[in-house]
Structure formats: structure tokens, C-alpha cells
Design an enzyme around this catalytic site. Sequence first.
Site, PDB file in Angstrom:
ATOM      1  CE  LYS A 285      -2.213   5.917   1.321  1.00  0.00           C
ATOM      2  NZ  LYS A 285      -1.754   4.606   0.792  1.00  0.00           N
TER       3      LYS A 285
ATOM      4  CE1 TYR B 168       2.408   7.838   3.242  1.00  0.00           C
ATOM      5  CE2 TYR B 168       1.542   6.882   1.226  1.00  0.00           C
ATOM      6  CZ  TYR B 168       1.754   6.811   2.582  1.00  0.00           C
ATOM      7  OH  TYR B 168       1.317   5.721   3.289  1.00  0.00           O
TER       8      TYR B 168
HETATM    9  P1  NDP Z   1      -4.178  -5.671   1.955  1.00  0.00           P
HETATM   10  O1  NDP Z   1      -4.758  -6.103   0.680  1.00  0.00           O
HETATM   11  O2  NDP Z   1      -2.915  -6.287   2.387  1.00  0.00           O
HETATM   12  O3  NDP Z   1      -5.242  -5.891   3.145  1.00  0.00           O
HETATM   13  C1  NDP Z   1      -6.570  -5.506   3.051  1.00  0.00           C
HETATM   14  C2  NDP Z   1      -7.415  -6.393   3.955  1.00  0.00           C
HETATM   15  O4  NDP Z   1      -8.753  -5.963   3.835  1.00  0.00           O
HETATM   16  C3  NDP Z   1      -7.415  -7.856   3.567  1.00  0.00           C
HETATM   17  O5  NDP Z   1      -6.351  -8.565   4.129  1.00  0.00           O
HETATM   18  C4  NDP Z   1      -8.752  -8.313   4.108  1.00  0.00           C
HETATM   19  O6  NDP Z   1      -8.616  -8.614   5.478  1.00  0.00           O
HETATM   20  C5  NDP Z   1      -9.612  -7.067   4.005  1.00  0.00           C
HETATM   21  N1  NDP Z   1     -10.560  -7.165   2.897  1.00  0.00           N
HETATM   22  C6  NDP Z   1     -11.909  -7.192   3.020  1.00  0.00           C
HETATM   23  N2  NDP Z   1     -12.498  -7.303   1.828  1.00  0.00           N
HETATM   24  C7  NDP Z   1     -11.508  -7.371   0.917  1.00  0.00           C
HETATM   25  C8  NDP Z   1     -11.512  -7.529  -0.484  1.00  0.00           C
HETATM   26  N3  NDP Z   1     -12.629  -7.597  -1.194  1.00  0.00           N
HETATM   27  N4  NDP Z   1     -10.322  -7.596  -1.113  1.00  0.00           N
HETATM   28  C9  NDP Z   1      -9.174  -7.484  -0.427  1.00  0.00           C
HETATM   29  N5  NDP Z   1      -9.111  -7.325   0.921  1.00  0.00           N
HETATM   30  C10 NDP Z   1     -10.279  -7.290   1.587  1.00  0.00           C
HETATM   31  O7  NDP Z   1      -4.047  -4.095   1.895  1.00  0.00           O
HETATM   32  P2  NDP Z   1      -3.088  -3.149   2.728  1.00  0.00           P
HETATM   33  O8  NDP Z   1      -3.030  -3.611   4.118  1.00  0.00           O
HETATM   34  O9  NDP Z   1      -1.823  -2.983   2.004  1.00  0.00           O
HETATM   35  O10 NDP Z   1      -3.864  -1.742   2.612  1.00  0.00           O
HETATM   36  C11 NDP Z   1      -5.042  -1.519   3.344  1.00  0.00           C
HETATM   37  C12 NDP Z   1      -5.300  -0.005   3.422  1.00  0.00           C
HETATM   38  O11 NDP Z   1      -4.221   0.609   4.084  1.00  0.00           O
HETATM   39  C13 NDP Z   1      -5.395   0.692   2.064  1.00  0.00           C
HETATM   40  O12 NDP Z   1      -6.378   1.694   2.128  1.00  0.00           O
HETATM   41  C14 NDP Z   1      -4.041   1.326   1.860  1.00  0.00           C
HETATM   42  O13 NDP Z   1      -4.074   2.491   1.073  1.00  0.00           O
HETATM   43  C15 NDP Z   1      -3.646   1.644   3.287  1.00  0.00           C
HETATM   44  N6  NDP Z   1      -2.201   1.630   3.474  1.00  0.00           N
HETATM   45  C16 NDP Z   1      -1.627   2.654   4.178  1.00  0.00           C
HETATM   46  C17 NDP Z   1      -0.285   2.648   4.423  1.00  0.00           C
HETATM   47  C18 NDP Z   1       0.327   3.712   5.278  1.00  0.00           C
HETATM   48  O14 NDP Z   1       1.540   3.750   5.394  1.00  0.00           O
HETATM   49  N7  NDP Z   1      -0.463   4.553   5.914  1.00  0.00           N
HETATM   50  C19 NDP Z   1       0.605   1.630   3.863  1.00  0.00           C
HETATM   51  C20 NDP Z   1      -0.109   0.550   3.207  1.00  0.00           C
HETATM   52  C21 NDP Z   1      -1.458   0.577   3.025  1.00  0.00           C
HETATM   53  P3  NDP Z   1      -9.348  -9.891   6.132  1.00  0.00           P
HETATM   54  O15 NDP Z   1      -8.796 -11.080   5.402  1.00  0.00           O
HETATM   55  O16 NDP Z   1      -8.940  -9.831   7.540  1.00  0.00           O
HETATM   56  O17 NDP Z   1     -10.812  -9.700   5.905  1.00  0.00           O
END
Ligand code: NDP
Length: 421
Positions: A168, A253
Amino acid sequence: MIPRDHRSRPIGRRDFLQLAAAGLAASAVPKALGSFGQAEPNRVDLPPLHDTKVEAKERTPGPSLAPSERVGFAVVGLGHLALGQVLPAFGNSKYARPVALVSGHRSKALKVAAQYGIGEKAIYDYSTFERMVDNPEIKVVYVILPNSMHAEYTIRAARIGKHVLCEKPMAVSVGEAERMIEACGAARVKLMLGYRSQYEPMDRAIVRMVGEGKLGRPLHFVSSNSQDEGDPGQWRLNRAMAGGGPLVDVGIYCINAARFLTGEEPTDVVAQTQQLPNDPRFREVESAVEFLLRFPSGFSAACNASYDCHRSQFFRLECSDGWAEMNPAFAYHGLSLRLGRPVDGVDTVTEVDVEAKDQFALELDHMSSCVLKDRLPHTGGAEGLQDMKIIAATYESARSGQRVPLAAPAPTRGPEPDLEG
Ligand code: NDP
């Protein structure tokens, strides 16, 4: 502090037996909230929270599948959520296993792959994503990327014939969400949104109580999901990548809970946002949002979400014959459920600890069972799209200062999750 005219009490023996019959025995730990000098009533009429048959099935976990029979997932994006919650959750799942990783950082992916027993050949990056078509072990692609990348990677996954579980918010616009549904439909693959709360046992207990009329008519829902976002450079504060501020990230949420707890859909929304002009974090997105959703039955939801606030994550669903409150409501762990209802004519507050379960494992198992049994996910594309429409209307109301109407959608949810799969 509990109001003096409400007598709080621990769950009585009969309550406990009822909870036991409802499948919460080992887990329903009575918590004394303190009484106000009155004797424990002999007869306590706490209605069972759950249907005995269904909960008995949940209490006795079904057989975990052998690794070779489990549904294989490719985890796309190795960020905070993937590394901290989703990948560890495979250890608690019964039907899912991680078989591939997609990351822009190969050295990180290699380390993670080694940790989860994933071979080097099953590590992809964003340009080699389509090569997953040749890996038959991958049945589901779990998109855990910044919000603006959800649509692209969902559509790309669908085009190579993989089912999609997407985090989400579904996308950064209604149009994108519609294209995701279209692409998955055209490719005949399943699309599920990662609304973990809808698989969480306390939330499900409330859904069941409301459905059975145990709390009377839902009247008001009050909820907040707020936190302090520190780093001004993060994508969550970039409008193009996030699609908005706290409304899309955490306020969603509150929106989703108001909808799924009651089964109603809002008819309109009125909202305001705050910006904090001198704070560098909020050049592009709101710092906070307050909104009021109205529903056809007269039920209403007053919610707020903030990025400039100490963590606060609760809801209270107030009904004609009682209330249910979760505080915290949206956290990964440590959720708490309280019920306020008259017992023998005395207002009573009861705290019920339902056995904690890994919400992400439940979500992974639901998607897996949908794949294994060819079923529609409970939280499919239509569920995500409806939240996107409500979010768009909320921003429109904040901009215009007007109440914005919402059309009634066709039913947005698939069959109730059967945690046996
Ligand atoms: P992060 O920023 O921690 O991680 C995102 C990952 O996406 C990065 O680590 C990277 O992985 C990849 N990525 C690829 N391109 C980009 C870019 N241009 N900029 C940044 N990251 C990029 O985010 P979150 O893990 O916190 O959130 C990810 C998703 O999960 C979001 O949509 C958020 O809303 C959702 N979410 C849902 C939660 C829930 O409880 N359901 C809780 C937290 C988040 P790599 O280095 O491996 O390429």
C-alpha cells in the site's frame, strides 16, 4: 484514565470459557484493568468474539507445506519493510517461501540471498526483471518499492505471467491503480494489496462482532495514524515518488479500517491539510491531514494523520451498544484490543489479548492459498483502488474547501480469508 462511571474489570471465568470456546483460549490472557470497589458479577455475558468452528480451525494450524510445495515469491526492493518484516515473515508462513530477489544493489542482494537460501541466479535487478519469466519457481512478485514504482512493476510482473502482491498505497493516482487492475486482468494473474490489518486476528474479531451485531449499530470511528518523519531527503517527502504525504502513507490505514471494520463505503469527505512552510521536510507534501468521511447509514469516520507528531496509532469504533478500541492499532507488534459494553447493566471495559500472529505471514499465506486454490484475494485490486479514490477526494476537498462526493463502488473485497488456506 478510565472514567469513574465505567467499571473496568478483568475477564471473568465465564468470559474466559467463552473465549476459550471461541478459540482464543491459550491466547486470551485476562488483563485486570482495576475495578472501582464493586464485586465481580457472577454472570458475565461477553459474547463470543469469533465463530467457534472457524476459530478452532485457526487455532490448530494447518499442515505447513514442504518447501518444494510452497508458493515461491520474488521480493522486489530490499528496503526497510522487505528486510525488517517481509523476509523474516516467510519463517512464520505455512505456504510461502522466498525464491528470488530484485534489487538495484547486488552486493546487498547477495548477502540477503545467502541468508534466505536463495541462489545467485535468482537475483535480478530492475533492468533484468523480465528474465524472471524463465524462472518457474517464481509464482508471485511482491512489490515493496516506493509508491511511484508500484504500477510499473505490477504491470511488468503481470506481463510476464506472475501473480502480484503489492504494498500500500496501491499507486500514486487513481489512473495508475486502474491500469494495474486492467493489466492483471488481461494477463489473468491475481493482484492482491498488502493490507495486513485485514488478516490480523484482533481486527478480524471486530469485523465479526460488528457483522453479528454484537456492538449494535456503528456510529462513529475516531482514528489517528501519525509519526515523526525525520530525514528531509527521503522519498516519502517527495510528492512524485510518494504521491502525497501522511495521508497516502499512514492515513490510508484509518481509511481502510473505517471501511473494512464496518463493510460500508463513504459517500463523501471533507478535509484539511497542514503544510508547515518553514519546515524543509514539507516543501512538497502535507505535514498533517484531518478528514471526515460520511457513510450511507449515518456512520462517520473522523481521522487524522501526521508526519510531525510523536507516534500515535489508534482507532475507536463507537457503536450503539458498545465500542471496540485498538491502541496501538496499526503497529507491527504489540496490538491491544479493548471492548466497552454494558455487562449486567454496568458499563464495563474489558481488555482482551488475542494471540499475536505475524501479520505479514498471514498476508503471505493468504496470497499463497489464493494461488494454490485459484481464489480471489480478499484485498484485491478493487480494494486498493477504492482507497486511492478516497485519497484523491480527500486532497480535492482540502484544496477546494468543499465536501467532495464519492461514488458507491461495486463490492471491493474477495471472500473472507480462510487462514487454513
Ligand atoms: P524503503 O525506502 O526502505 O525501501 C524501498 C526500496 O525500494 C529500496 O531499499 C530500494 O531497494 C528500492 N528502490 C528502487 N528504486 C528506488 C528509488 N528510486 N528510491 C528509493 N528506493 C528505491 O521503503 P519501505 O520499505 O519503507 O517502503 C516500501 C513500500 O512498502 C512503500 O510502498 C510503503 O508504503 C510500503 N510499506 C508498507 C508497510 C506496511 O506495514 N504494509 C510499512 C512500511 C512500508 P534496493 O536497494 O534493493 O533496490
